[in-house]
Write an enzyme that holds these catalytic residues in place. Structure first.
Site, PDB file in Angstrom:
ATOM      1  N   ASP A  93       0.862  -1.185   0.000  1.00 21.10           N
ATOM      2  CA  ASP A  93       0.000   0.000   0.000  1.00 21.10           C
ATOM      3  C   ASP A  93       0.895   1.230   0.000  1.00 21.10           C
ATOM      4  OD1 ASP A  93      -2.083   1.746   0.106  1.00 21.10           O
ATOM      5  OD2 ASP A  93      -2.866   1.072   2.042  1.00 21.10           O
ATOM      6  N   ALA A  94       1.146   1.775  -1.192  1.00 26.37           N
ATOM      7  CA  ALA A  94       2.060   2.904  -1.351  1.00 26.37           C
ATOM      8  C   ALA A  94       1.411   4.096  -2.032  1.00 26.37           C
ATOM      9  CB  ALA A  94       3.292   2.472  -2.157  1.00 26.37           C
ATOM     10  N   LYS A  95       0.328   3.864  -2.763  1.00 28.11           N
ATOM     11  CA  LYS A  95      -0.434   4.928  -3.443  1.00 28.11           C
ATOM     12  C   LYS A  95       0.471   5.824  -4.282  1.00 28.11           C
ATOM     13  CE  LYS A  95      -4.093   4.919   0.062  1.00 28.11           C
ATOM     14  NZ  LYS A  95      -3.482   3.972   1.016  1.00 28.11           N
ATOM     15  N   ARG A  96       1.350   5.200  -5.047  1.00 31.82           N
ATOM     16  CA  ARG A  96       2.289   5.943  -5.878  1.00 31.82           C
ATOM     17  C   ARG A  96       1.539   6.643  -7.021  1.00 31.82           C
ATOM     18  NH1 ARG A  96       5.959   6.235  -2.065  1.00 31.82           N
ATOM     19  NH2 ARG A  96       7.388   4.459  -1.905  1.00 31.82           N
TER      20      ARG A  96
END
Length: 273
Positions: A93-96
Protein backbone atom coordinates in the site's frame (compact mmCIF):
# COMPACT_ATOMS: atom_id res chain seq x y z
CA UNK A 1 1.11 -17.46 -11.12
CA UNK A 2 -0.20 -13.94 -11.62
CA UNK A 3 -1.52 -11.68 -8.87
CA UNK A 4 -5.12 -12.25 -9.97
CA UNK A 5 -4.63 -16.02 -10.12
CA UNK A 6 -3.03 -16.08 -6.67
CA UNK A 7 -5.80 -13.93 -5.24
CA UNK A 8 -8.51 -16.11 -6.75
CA UNK A 9 -6.86 -19.22 -5.32
CA UNK A 10 -6.60 -17.61 -1.87
CA UNK A 11 -10.29 -16.68 -1.87
CA UNK A 12 -11.08 -20.36 -2.33
CA UNK A 13 -8.35 -21.99 -0.23
CA UNK A 14 -8.96 -19.86 2.86
CA UNK A 15 -12.67 -19.30 2.24
CA UNK A 16 -11.95 -15.65 2.86
CA UNK A 17 -12.32 -12.14 1.47
CA UNK A 18 -10.40 -10.67 4.43
CA UNK A 19 -7.29 -8.61 3.72
CA UNK A 20 -5.18 -8.06 6.83
CA UNK A 21 -3.50 -4.67 6.80
CA UNK A 22 -0.06 -4.34 8.38
CA UNK A 23 0.10 -0.81 9.84
CA UNK A 24 2.63 -1.19 12.67
CA UNK A 25 2.36 1.56 15.29
CA UNK A 26 5.12 1.00 17.86
CA UNK A 27 3.23 3.00 20.50
CA UNK A 28 0.59 0.25 20.52
CA UNK A 29 2.88 -2.79 20.52
CA UNK A 30 2.82 -5.33 23.35
CA UNK A 31 5.15 -4.38 26.20
CA UNK A 32 7.51 -7.28 25.56
CA UNK A 33 8.54 -5.73 22.21
CA UNK A 34 9.59 -2.40 23.73
CA UNK A 35 13.13 -1.44 22.78
CA UNK A 36 13.79 -4.38 20.48
CA UNK A 37 15.56 -3.37 17.26
CA UNK A 38 13.42 -5.74 15.19
CA UNK A 39 10.16 -4.98 17.00
CA UNK A 40 8.27 -4.02 13.82
CA UNK A 41 9.20 -7.23 12.04
CA UNK A 42 8.43 -9.31 15.14
CA UNK A 43 5.03 -7.67 15.58
CA UNK A 44 4.06 -8.13 11.94
CA UNK A 45 5.30 -11.73 11.93
CA UNK A 46 3.06 -12.52 14.89
CA UNK A 47 0.07 -11.04 13.08
CA UNK A 48 0.86 -12.90 9.86
CA UNK A 49 1.31 -16.24 11.60
CA UNK A 50 -1.94 -15.75 13.54
CA UNK A 51 -4.03 -14.92 10.47
CA UNK A 52 -2.44 -16.57 7.42
CA UNK A 53 -5.13 -19.24 7.13
CA UNK A 54 -7.89 -16.63 7.53
CA UNK A 55 -6.78 -14.04 4.97
CA UNK A 56 -6.90 -13.70 1.20
CA UNK A 57 -4.10 -11.11 1.25
CA UNK A 58 -1.76 -9.06 3.41
CA UNK A 59 -1.38 -5.32 2.89
CA UNK A 60 1.65 -3.63 4.47
CA UNK A 61 1.36 0.17 4.45
CA UNK A 62 4.78 1.52 3.51
CA UNK A 63 4.53 4.79 5.46
CA UNK A 64 4.42 3.01 8.82
CA UNK A 65 7.79 1.43 8.03
CA UNK A 66 9.46 4.31 6.19
CA UNK A 67 8.67 6.88 8.89
CA UNK A 68 10.73 4.82 11.33
CA UNK A 69 13.51 4.04 8.85
CA UNK A 70 12.35 0.44 8.98
CA UNK A 71 12.20 -0.37 5.27
CA UNK A 72 14.59 -3.24 5.97
CA UNK A 73 11.98 -4.75 8.28
CA UNK A 74 9.36 -4.26 5.57
CA UNK A 75 11.60 -6.19 3.21
CA UNK A 76 11.94 -8.91 5.84
CA UNK A 77 8.21 -9.28 6.47
CA UNK A 78 7.42 -9.33 2.75
CA UNK A 79 10.09 -12.00 2.27
CA UNK A 80 8.75 -13.96 5.23
CA UNK A 81 5.21 -13.98 3.82
CA UNK A 82 6.41 -14.93 0.35
CA UNK A 83 8.53 -17.78 1.72
CA UNK A 84 6.27 -19.12 4.48
CA UNK A 85 2.85 -18.43 2.96
CA UNK A 86 3.57 -18.26 -0.77
CA UNK A 87 -0.09 -18.62 -1.74
CA UNK A 88 -1.17 -15.40 0.02
CA UNK A 89 -0.73 -12.23 -2.09
CA UNK A 90 1.23 -9.30 -0.67
CA UNK A 91 -0.16 -5.86 -1.57
CA UNK A 92 2.18 -2.94 -1.01
CA UNK A 93 0.00 0.00 0.00
CA UNK A 94 2.06 2.90 -1.35
CA UNK A 95 -0.43 4.93 -3.44
CA UNK A 96 2.29 5.94 -5.88
CA UNK A 97 1.39 8.56 -8.49
CA UNK A 98 4.25 9.68 -10.71
CA UNK A 99 5.18 9.23 -14.37
CA UNK A 100 7.94 8.11 -16.69
CA UNK A 101 11.30 7.05 -15.29
CA UNK A 102 10.22 7.92 -11.74
CA UNK A 103 7.20 5.62 -11.96
CA UNK A 104 9.47 2.91 -13.34
CA UNK A 105 11.62 3.19 -10.23
CA UNK A 106 8.57 3.02 -7.97
CA UNK A 107 7.53 -0.15 -9.80
CA UNK A 108 10.99 -1.61 -9.24
CA UNK A 109 10.76 -0.70 -5.57
CA UNK A 110 7.42 -2.48 -5.18
CA UNK A 111 8.11 -5.52 -7.32
CA UNK A 112 11.87 -6.05 -6.95
CA UNK A 113 12.82 -4.66 -3.56
CA UNK A 114 9.68 -5.80 -1.73
CA UNK A 115 8.60 -8.53 -4.18
CA UNK A 116 4.97 -7.43 -3.77
CA UNK A 117 2.29 -9.11 -5.83
CA UNK A 118 0.46 -5.81 -6.28
CA UNK A 119 0.78 -2.14 -5.39
CA UNK A 120 -1.73 0.66 -4.90
CA UNK A 121 -1.39 3.55 -7.37
CA UNK A 122 -2.91 7.01 -7.83
CA UNK A 123 -4.41 7.72 -11.29
CA UNK A 124 -4.45 11.53 -11.03
CA UNK A 125 -1.68 11.86 -13.66
CA UNK A 126 -3.48 9.53 -16.04
CA UNK A 127 -2.40 6.33 -17.75
CA UNK A 128 1.24 7.46 -17.77
CA UNK A 129 1.28 6.98 -14.00
CA UNK A 130 -0.05 3.40 -14.19
CA UNK A 131 1.58 2.01 -17.34
CA UNK A 132 5.01 1.26 -15.80
CA UNK A 133 3.43 -1.11 -13.28
CA UNK A 134 1.59 -2.97 -16.04
CA UNK A 135 4.92 -3.87 -17.64
CA UNK A 136 5.21 -6.45 -14.86
CA UNK A 137 2.75 -8.90 -16.38
CA UNK A 138 2.41 -11.16 -13.33
CA UNK A 139 1.84 -8.29 -10.86
CA UNK A 140 -1.17 -6.13 -10.06
CA UNK A 141 -1.90 -2.41 -10.11
CA UNK A 142 -4.67 -1.42 -7.70
CA UNK A 143 -5.98 1.99 -8.74
CA UNK A 144 -7.54 4.49 -6.33
CA UNK A 145 -11.17 5.05 -7.30
CA UNK A 146 -13.66 5.92 -4.50
CA UNK A 147 -11.60 6.16 -1.34
CA UNK A 148 -12.93 5.59 2.17
CA UNK A 149 -12.21 9.10 3.50
CA UNK A 150 -14.92 11.76 3.50
CA UNK A 151 -12.60 14.30 1.86
CA UNK A 152 -12.37 12.10 -1.22
CA UNK A 153 -15.64 13.66 -2.34
CA UNK A 154 -13.83 16.96 -2.92
CA UNK A 155 -12.56 15.54 -6.21
CA UNK A 156 -14.14 12.13 -6.71
CA UNK A 157 -17.66 13.54 -7.07
CA UNK A 158 -16.76 16.16 -9.67
CA UNK A 159 -18.95 15.88 -12.77
CA UNK A 160 -17.17 14.37 -15.77
CA UNK A 161 -19.44 14.13 -18.79
CA UNK A 162 -22.53 13.54 -16.70
CA UNK A 163 -21.06 11.12 -14.16
CA UNK A 164 -18.85 11.54 -11.10
CA UNK A 165 -15.10 11.30 -11.54
CA UNK A 166 -14.79 8.06 -9.55
CA UNK A 167 -17.15 6.33 -12.01
CA UNK A 168 -15.12 7.73 -14.90
CA UNK A 169 -11.97 6.26 -13.35
CA UNK A 170 -13.67 2.89 -12.89
CA UNK A 171 -14.83 2.86 -16.52
CA UNK A 172 -11.43 3.96 -17.79
CA UNK A 173 -9.60 1.23 -15.91
CA UNK A 174 -12.11 -1.47 -16.88
CA UNK A 175 -12.37 -0.52 -20.56
CA UNK A 176 -8.90 0.76 -21.49
CA UNK A 177 -6.20 0.16 -18.88
CA UNK A 178 -6.88 -3.42 -17.83
CA UNK A 179 -5.81 -4.98 -21.12
CA UNK A 180 -3.80 -7.74 -19.44
CA UNK A 181 -6.25 -8.36 -16.59
CA UNK A 182 -3.84 -6.95 -13.98
CA UNK A 183 -5.90 -4.16 -12.48
CA UNK A 184 -8.06 -3.79 -9.40
CA UNK A 185 -9.68 -0.74 -7.80
CA UNK A 186 -9.76 0.79 -4.32
CA UNK A 187 -13.31 1.54 -3.19
CA UNK A 188 -14.14 2.27 0.44
CA UNK A 189 -16.56 0.29 2.57
CA UNK A 190 -17.78 3.59 3.98
CA UNK A 191 -19.69 4.25 0.74
CA UNK A 192 -21.66 1.08 -0.11
CA UNK A 193 -23.89 2.84 -2.64
CA UNK A 194 -20.87 3.96 -4.63
CA UNK A 195 -19.31 0.53 -4.16
CA UNK A 196 -22.33 -1.05 -5.85
CA UNK A 197 -22.15 1.47 -8.68
CA UNK A 198 -18.49 0.69 -9.29
CA UNK A 199 -19.22 -3.04 -9.31
CA UNK A 200 -21.91 -2.49 -11.96
CA UNK A 201 -19.38 -0.67 -14.14
CA UNK A 202 -16.37 -2.98 -13.89
CA UNK A 203 -17.81 -6.50 -13.93
CA UNK A 204 -15.70 -9.00 -11.98
CA UNK A 205 -12.55 -6.92 -11.55
CA UNK A 206 -11.25 -7.25 -7.96
CA UNK A 207 -11.83 -4.51 -5.42
CA UNK A 208 -9.63 -3.58 -2.48
CA UNK A 209 -12.09 -2.33 0.11
CA UNK A 210 -10.76 -0.41 3.13
CA UNK A 211 -12.97 1.08 5.80
CA UNK A 212 -14.38 -1.68 7.99
CA UNK A 213 -13.19 -2.09 11.56
CA UNK A 214 -11.77 1.15 12.95
CA UNK A 215 -13.33 3.27 10.16
CA UNK A 216 -16.79 1.90 10.86
CA UNK A 217 -17.85 0.51 7.48
CA UNK A 218 -20.75 -1.94 7.63
CA UNK A 219 -19.73 -5.47 6.68
CA UNK A 220 -23.13 -6.64 5.48
CA UNK A 221 -23.67 -3.60 3.27
CA UNK A 222 -20.12 -3.84 1.93
CA UNK A 223 -20.39 -7.48 0.92
CA UNK A 224 -23.81 -7.09 -0.65
CA UNK A 225 -22.67 -4.07 -2.64
CA UNK A 226 -19.32 -5.35 -3.84
CA UNK A 227 -19.38 -9.12 -4.23
CA UNK A 228 -19.36 -10.78 -7.62
CA UNK A 229 -21.89 -13.39 -8.73
CA UNK A 230 -19.77 -16.18 -7.21
CA UNK A 231 -19.46 -14.41 -3.86
CA UNK A 232 -15.86 -13.25 -4.24
CA UNK A 233 -14.29 -10.25 -5.99
CA UNK A 234 -13.15 -8.32 -2.91
CA UNK A 235 -10.22 -7.88 -0.55
CA UNK A 236 -11.99 -6.36 2.46
CA UNK A 237 -9.27 -4.78 4.54
CA UNK A 238 -9.10 -4.51 8.29
CA UNK A 239 -5.96 -3.21 9.97
CA UNK A 240 -6.14 -1.57 13.40
CA UNK A 241 -9.14 -3.55 14.65
CA UNK A 242 -7.20 -6.77 14.13
CA UNK A 243 -3.63 -5.63 14.86
CA UNK A 244 -4.47 -4.04 18.20
CA UNK A 245 -7.23 -6.35 19.39
CA UNK A 246 -7.46 -6.31 23.17
CA UNK A 247 -6.73 -9.71 24.75
CA UNK A 248 -9.47 -11.22 26.86
CA UNK A 249 -8.64 -12.94 30.13
CA UNK A 250 -6.08 -15.66 29.49
CA UNK A 251 -5.43 -14.61 25.89
CA UNK A 252 -2.09 -13.64 24.41
CA UNK A 253 -1.81 -10.75 21.98
CA UNK A 254 -1.57 -13.29 19.14
CA UNK A 255 -4.70 -15.06 20.40
CA UNK A 256 -6.62 -11.78 20.37
CA UNK A 257 -5.43 -10.96 16.85
CA UNK A 258 -6.57 -14.37 15.61
CA UNK A 259 -9.92 -14.15 17.40
CA UNK A 260 -10.83 -10.80 15.85
CA UNK A 261 -9.58 -11.86 12.41
CA UNK A 262 -11.67 -15.03 12.60
CA UNK A 263 -14.74 -13.08 13.72
CA UNK A 264 -14.24 -10.61 10.87
CA UNK A 265 -13.75 -13.29 8.23
CA UNK A 266 -16.81 -15.17 9.44
CA UNK A 267 -18.92 -12.00 9.52
CA UNK A 268 -17.93 -11.34 5.91
CA UNK A 269 -18.71 -14.93 4.89
CA UNK A 270 -22.15 -14.71 6.46
CA UNK A 271 -23.21 -12.32 3.69
CA UNK A 272 -21.41 -13.79 0.68
CA UNK A 273 -24.12 -16.15 -0.60
Amino acid sequence: MTFIEKLSAAWTANNSLLCVGLDPDVSRFPAELAGKPDAIYAFCKTVVDATADLACSFKPQIAYFAALRAEDQLEEICSYIKTTYPNIPVILDAKRGDIGATAEQYAREAFERYDADAVTVNPYMGFDSVAPYLEWKDRGAIVLCRTSNAGGSDLQFLDVGGKPLYQHVAQLVADKWNTNGQCALVVGATFPKELAQVRSVIGDMPLLVPGIGAQGGDIAATVQAGKTANGTGMMINSSRAILYAQPAAGESAADAVRRVALETRDAINLHRQ
